[in-house]
Design a protein around this motif. Structure first.
Motif, PDB file in Angstrom:
ATOM      1  N   MET A   1       0.847  -1.160   0.000  1.00 32.59           N
ATOM      2  CA  MET A   1       0.000   0.000   0.000  1.00 32.59           C
ATOM      3  C   MET A   1       0.900   1.232   0.000  1.00 32.59           C
ATOM      4  O   MET A   1       1.858   1.303   0.764  1.00 32.59           O
ATOM      5  N   ARG A   2       0.597   2.163  -0.869  1.00 31.40           N
ATOM      6  CA  ARG A   2       1.361   3.406  -0.934  1.00 31.40           C
ATOM      7  C   ARG A   2       0.548   4.518  -0.283  1.00 31.40           C
ATOM      8  O   ARG A   2      -0.596   4.752  -0.654  1.00 31.40           O
ATOM      9  N   LEU A   3       1.163   5.201   0.688  1.00 28.24           N
ATOM     10  CA  LEU A   3       0.504   6.265   1.436  1.00 28.24           C
ATOM     11  C   LEU A   3       1.254   7.574   1.228  1.00 28.24           C
ATOM     12  O   LEU A   3       2.486   7.580   1.140  1.00 28.24           O
ATOM     13  N   TYR A  24       4.864  13.720   1.315  1.00 26.11           N
ATOM     14  CA  TYR A  24       5.826  12.694   1.700  1.00 26.11           C
ATOM     15  C   TYR A  24       5.179  11.342   1.455  1.00 26.11           C
ATOM     16  O   TYR A  24       4.085  11.083   1.943  1.00 26.11           O
ATOM     17  N   VAL A  25       5.856  10.508   0.686  1.00 31.16           N
ATOM     18  CA  VAL A  25       5.294   9.235   0.229  1.00 31.16           C
ATOM     19  C   VAL A  25       5.988   8.075   0.945  1.00 31.16           C
ATOM     20  O   VAL A  25       7.219   8.057   1.086  1.00 31.16           O
ATOM     21  N   TYR A  26       5.163   7.105   1.356  1.00 29.47           N
ATOM     22  CA  TYR A  26       5.634   5.923   2.073  1.00 29.47           C
ATOM     23  C   TYR A  26       5.021   4.675   1.454  1.00 29.47           C
ATOM     24  O   TYR A  26       3.909   4.719   0.939  1.00 29.47           O
ATOM     25  N   ASP A  27       5.740   3.577   1.537  1.00 30.02           N
ATOM     26  CA  ASP A  27       5.201   2.270   1.151  1.00 30.02           C
ATOM     27  C   ASP A  27       5.025   1.458   2.417  1.00 30.02           C
ATOM     28  O   ASP A  27       5.864   1.522   3.331  1.00 30.02           O
ATOM     29  N   TYR A  28       3.938   0.687   2.453  1.00 28.62           N
ATOM     30  CA  TYR A  28       3.706  -0.211   3.576  1.00 28.62           C
ATOM     31  C   TYR A  28       3.378  -1.593   3.047  1.00 28.62           C
ATOM     32  O   TYR A  28       2.423  -1.789   2.301  1.00 28.62           O
ATOM     33  N   LEU A  32       6.861  -0.139   7.223  1.00 29.71           N
ATOM     34  CA  LEU A  32       6.704   1.177   6.621  1.00 29.71           C
ATOM     35  C   LEU A  32       8.064   1.677   6.154  1.00 29.71           C
ATOM     36  O   LEU A  32       9.038   1.628   6.907  1.00 29.71           O
ATOM     37  N   SER A  33       8.133   2.135   4.908  1.00 28.98           N
ATOM     38  CA  SER A  33       9.401   2.679   4.410  1.00 28.98           C
ATOM     39  C   SER A  33       9.142   3.978   3.648  1.00 28.98           C
ATOM     40  O   SER A  33       8.188   4.094   2.889  1.00 28.98           O
ATOM     41  N   PHE A  34      10.014   4.948   3.890  1.00 27.88           N
ATOM     42  CA  PHE A  34       9.923   6.241   3.214  1.00 27.88           C
ATOM     43  C   PHE A  34      10.367   6.074   1.771  1.00 27.88           C
ATOM     44  O   PHE A  34      11.376   5.439   1.491  1.00 27.88           O
ATOM     45  N   CYS A  60      -0.530   6.684  -5.573  1.00 32.09           N
ATOM     46  CA  CYS A  60      -0.767   6.389  -4.158  1.00 32.09           C
ATOM     47  C   CYS A  60      -2.168   5.819  -3.948  1.00 32.09           C
ATOM     48  O   CYS A  60      -3.089   6.132  -4.692  1.00 32.09           O
ATOM     49  N   ASP A  61      -2.292   5.007  -2.923  1.00 31.66           N
ATOM     50  CA  ASP A  61      -3.584   4.435  -2.556  1.00 31.66           C
ATOM     51  C   ASP A  61      -4.322   5.309  -1.564  1.00 31.66           C
ATOM     52  O   ASP A  61      -5.552   5.368  -1.563  1.00 31.66           O
ATOM     53  N   VAL A  62      -3.561   5.986  -0.704  1.00 30.45           N
ATOM     54  CA  VAL A  62      -4.126   6.776   0.382  1.00 30.45           C
ATOM     55  C   VAL A  62      -3.398   8.111   0.438  1.00 30.45           C
ATOM     56  O   VAL A  62      -2.177   8.169   0.286  1.00 30.45           O
ATOM     57  N   LEU A  63      -4.164   9.172   0.686  1.00 27.81           N
ATOM     58  CA  LEU A  63      -3.617  10.520   0.813  1.00 27.81           C
ATOM     59  C   LEU A  63      -4.189  11.120   2.090  1.00 27.81           C
ATOM     60  O   LEU A  63      -5.408  11.212   2.242  1.00 27.81           O
ATOM     61  N   ILE A  64      -3.312  11.493   3.016  1.00 22.70           N
ATOM     62  CA  ILE A  64      -3.743  11.981   4.328  1.00 22.70           C
ATOM     63  C   ILE A  64      -3.394  13.456   4.480  1.00 22.70           C
ATOM     64  O   ILE A  64      -2.248  13.859   4.261  1.00 22.70           O
ATOM     65  N   ALA A  65      -4.409  14.242   4.855  1.00 21.96           N
ATOM     66  CA  ALA A  65      -4.251  15.678   5.077  1.00 21.96           C
ATOM     67  C   ALA A  65      -5.095  16.091   6.277  1.00 21.96           C
ATOM     68  O   ALA A  65      -5.982  15.349   6.715  1.00 21.96           O
ATOM     69  N   VAL A  66      -4.841  17.276   6.797  1.00 26.75           N
ATOM     70  CA  VAL A  66      -5.617  17.791   7.917  1.00 26.75           C
ATOM     71  C   VAL A  66      -7.079  17.957   7.502  1.00 26.75           C
ATOM     72  O   VAL A  66      -7.992  17.627   8.242  1.00 26.75           O
ATOM     73  N   GLN A  67      -7.284  18.438   6.284  1.00 26.00           N
ATOM     74  CA  GLN A  67      -8.642  18.702   5.802  1.00 26.00           C
ATOM     75  C   GLN A  67      -8.619  18.736   4.283  1.00 26.00           C
ATOM     76  O   GLN A  67      -7.572  18.935   3.665  1.00 26.00           O
TER      77      GLN A  67
END
Length: 106
Positions: A1-3, A24-28, A32-34, A60-67
Motif C-alpha cells: 500500500m502506498r501512502l 511525503y510518500v511511504y510504502d507499507y 513502513l518505508s519512506f 498512491c492508494d491513500v492521501l492523508i491531510a488535515v482537511q
C-alpha cells in the motif's frame, strides 16, 4: 500500500490538501518505508488546488491531510485514491491509519 501525507516539514501532517506544497510518500507492506518527498507548485492566493496534489499522488492508494474540500474528495475518488483526514506527527498518523486498516481486515 502506498501512502502519502501532506506536510510542511516532513514531521507533521499539518496542512489542508489544497495547501500541500510538499507531499511525503511511504510504502507499507509489513513494514513502513519512506519513498520520497514530492514538491508541488501551490499558489498562495489561489483556491481549489487539491487537484494538483491528487494528480501528483496518482500512484498512491491513500492521501492523508488535515482537511480537504468536497471537490477534492470527488477528484480523489475518480483517481482511485482514498482521502483521509488526520493531524499530528507523521509517524503517529501513519501508525493510526495502518493499525485501523489491519484491524478492519481481521
Amino acid at each position: 500500500m502506498r501512502l502519502a501525507v501532506v506536510s510542511s516539514d516532513g514531521e507533521n501532517v499539518d496542512l489542508h490538501l489544497g495547501r500541500g506544497k510538499s507531499i511525503y510518500v511511504y510504502d507499507y507492506d509489513d513494514e513502513l518505508s519512506f519513498v520520497e518527498r514530492r514538491d508541488i507548485e501551490i499558489e498562495d492566493d489561489a483556491k481549489h488546488q487539491g487537484g494538483k496534489v491528487i494528480k501528483t499522488c496518482s500512484d498512491c492508494d491513500v492521501l492523508i491531510a488535515v482537511q480537504y474540500g468536497f471537490k477534492s474528495k470527488i477528484k480523489a475518488e475518480d483517481a482511485g485514491i482514498k482521502l483521509v483526514m488526520d493531524e499530528g506527527p507523521v509517524d503517529e498518523v501513519l501508525k493510526r491509519y495502518i493499525d485501523h486498516v489491519e484491524f478492519m481486515r481481521k
